[in-house]
Design an enzyme around this catalytic site. Structure first.
Site, PDB file in Angstrom:
ATOM      1  N   ALA A 191       0.820  -1.207   0.000  1.00  0.00           N
ATOM      2  CA  ALA A 191       0.000   0.000   0.000  1.00  0.00           C
ATOM      3  C   ALA A 191       0.855   1.259   0.000  1.00  0.00           C
ATOM      4  O   ALA A 191       1.857   1.340   0.698  1.00  0.00           O
ATOM      5  CB  ALA A 191      -0.926   0.011   1.228  1.00  0.00           C
ATOM      6  N   CYS A 192       0.447   2.229  -0.805  1.00  0.00           N
ATOM      7  CA  CYS A 192       1.043   3.560  -0.759  1.00  0.00           C
ATOM      8  C   CYS A 192      -0.093   4.571  -0.824  1.00  0.00           C
ATOM      9  O   CYS A 192      -1.266   4.208  -0.818  1.00  0.00           O
ATOM     10  CB  CYS A 192       2.057   3.771  -1.881  1.00  0.00           C
ATOM     11  SG  CYS A 192       1.344   3.951  -3.533  1.00  0.00           S
ATOM     12  N   ASP A 193       0.233   5.832  -0.883  1.00  0.00           N
ATOM     13  CA  ASP A 193      -0.785   6.873  -0.797  1.00  0.00           C
ATOM     14  C   ASP A 193      -1.822   6.741  -1.907  1.00  0.00           C
ATOM     15  O   ASP A 193      -3.020   6.682  -1.654  1.00  0.00           O
ATOM     16  CB  ASP A 193      -0.118   8.257  -0.856  1.00  0.00           C
ATOM     17  CG  ASP A 193      -1.113   9.383  -0.654  1.00  0.00           C
ATOM     18  OD1 ASP A 193      -1.902   9.292   0.294  1.00  0.00           O
ATOM     19  OD2 ASP A 193      -1.097  10.341  -1.444  1.00  0.00           O
ATOM     20  N   VAL A 252      -3.583   3.206   0.366  1.00  0.00           N
ATOM     21  CA  VAL A 252      -3.530   2.866   1.787  1.00  0.00           C
ATOM     22  C   VAL A 252      -4.868   3.084   2.470  1.00  0.00           C
ATOM     23  O   VAL A 252      -5.157   2.464   3.499  1.00  0.00           O
ATOM     24  CB  VAL A 252      -2.413   3.681   2.481  1.00  0.00           C
ATOM     25  CG1 VAL A 252      -2.805   5.152   2.580  1.00  0.00           C
ATOM     26  CG2 VAL A 252      -2.107   3.113   3.868  1.00  0.00           C
TER      27      VAL A 252
END
Length: 478
Positions: free
Chosen positions: A391-393, A425
């Site tokens: 997960a990232c932004d 995220v």
């Protein structure tokens, strides 16, 4: 507060990021066929205004509505967005960002109110007419209510930016942009603020510097090159790979952890950003559309054809300034340039600030060994792992890269039956058992999927946590 700001910024960028392909299509058509384009064509150029005034705002409103209330929210948001589109002569991106989610919230409330009260056989009739009636009313209200507010806000923002331009102060925006990027607010800044202003400026001048304020890869390039020379440990060894991914791949998140290891490097990023903006201003450089991802390739493709000299000069000069400031900072103030040392120090400082001991810190023991897998649900059950999310932004940049790296390591270890996905995220699927994310996004990941195990990393390329996770998967999936 930072988490709330990140969540709000993620919501804004979440309406734009899924539609980046449409923005690129619009930008390429504009770059090629407008009067100042590469191959001017009046017939093809007729696509430019309808795409920016109608298609893109509708896509944004549709996406924002879908996030809030699924397909019904998406359709209601698109209908209501026509109100702000028709009522304004400017591209209504900000208006679409407001109307889409708000309209979806209205239809969601209506559906909840009607739940269990619809006579049998009338479901389709009420569902269809409710969207038509509510969407139509909201479109009318948007015309007379939302449009003046958004126009006023846009005028105020444009006036503020205009003041900076007129007084040659635009480089000062880097003082805000660069620290905000390191806090993973880069998508919110670019898609939520600069893109709407930039597209409006493109309508007037055919190009806009706003598309370059956040997307310039120069400051990050200079910092990573400095780590290649003056870094230590895994930070130095991973920096060359990060240079390629950042500069050519356009994933700016790759260099954020390197700044977090040595916060003094914010000075380098700010100075490099200011240098780039100043150079772009002097050479009158601008892009015709959003450059996403922010790679030198995407920026070059979106540049107005007479801007290449100033564009490359701005990127290279910003990288040079950032590099020259970063090297002495790393040499004389870089005691904590090791990724592992920086992680341990950050965790210790966080525990001290909360008055917690190591035993009291949630998942502390697991994080010290490189993974939080020992402190969450899956560890308690010891069950087989079948789905992992990186997960990232925005769920499109560093998470996609991290997922690829992790897939290769899992395959090389001979493990099968494990799905690895990349995701925003703030919307991690609930069937995910393990979530891998940057430590700065740990709290948001925990809120998004509280039942998943967390693996918190600091380096997307050379995280030792990957090896620890793969070893754990071998045991659990044996």
């Amino acid at each position: 507060m930072k988490e709330r700001v990140q969540t709000f910024g993620r919501f804004l960028s979440g309406m734009v990021m899924p539609n980046i392909g449409a923005f690129i299509a619009w930008g390429l058509i504009a770059a090629l066929f407008i009067e100042k384009g590469w191959i001017p064509n009046a017939a093809f150029a007729q696509l430019v205004n309808p795409m920016s005034h109608v298609m893109l705002p509708l896509l944004i409103a549709y996406t924002g509505g879908k996030v809030v209330a699924g397909d019904r929210g998406a359709l209601t948001g698109a209908i209501a967005a026509m109100g702000v589109i028709v009522a304004s002569e400017n591209p209504m991106f900000l208006g679409a960002m407001v109307v889409g989610p708000v309209s979806a919230l209205v239809i969601k409330k209506f559906d909840k109110m009607m739940d269990g009260h619809i006579p049998a056989g009338f479901e389709m009739l009420i569902n269809n007419f409710s969207i038509g009636i509510i969407g139509g009313i909201l479109a009318l209200l948007s015309m007379v209510g939302i449009t003046p507010l958004v126009n006023g806000l846009t005028s105020a923002m444009s006036a503020g930016v205009g003041f900076l331009v007129e007084h040659s102060l635009l480089p000062l925006v880097s003082i805000l942009i660069e620290p905000a990027k390191v806090l993973f607010l880069n998508n919110a800044i670019n898609q939520g603020i600069f893109s709407p202003l930039g597209i409006q400026q493109v309508q007037e001048a055919g190009k806009s510097i706003f598309f370059l304020l956040e997307a310039n890869p120069g400051p990050g390039l200079g910092i990573l090159l400095a780590y290649c020379i003056a870094g230590k440990g895994s930070a130095k060894s991973s920096a060359p790979g990060a240079v390629i991914i950042h500069f050519l791949g356009g994933i700016h998140e790759i260099y954020f952890p390197y700044i977090l290891m040595n916060p003094f490097l914010l000075l380098s990023a700010i100075a490099g950003g200011m240098t780039g903006v100043l150079c772009f201003s002097l050479f009158d450089v601008g892009l015709v559309s959003t450059a996403s991802p922010g790679s030198i390739i995407a920026i070059t493709m979106m540049a107005e054809r007479h801007c290449y000299l100033g564009l490359f000069a701005g990127v290279l000069l910003s990288a040079a300034v950032s590099f020259l400031i970063s090297v002495p900072l790393l040499k004389f103030m870089g005691k904590d340039t090791s990724l592992e040392e920086a992680q341990a120090k950050k965790d210790a400082m966080k525990r001290q600030s909360k008055g917690l001991s190591d035993a009291q810190q949630p998942g502390a023991a697991a994080q010290r060994t490189g993974t939080a897998a020992a402190g969450q649900t899956g560890a308690a059950t010891g069950g087989r792992i079948s789905k992992i999310a990186f997960a990232c932004d925005a769920g499109m940049g560093s998470s996609a890269m991290g997922a690829t790296v992790l897939k290769k390591k899992i395959t090389a270890a001979g493990l099968s039956g494990i799905e690895v996905i990349h995701t925003p995220v703030s919307s991690i699927p609930q069937d995910v058992q393990i979530v891998v994310t940057h430590q700065e996004l740990g709290e948001r990941a925990a809120h998004s999927n509280p039942n998943a195990e967390l693996v918190l990393i600091t380096n997307f390329l050379a995280a030792p946590e990957y090896e620890t996770l793969v070893a754990d998967l071998k045991k659990r999936n044996a």
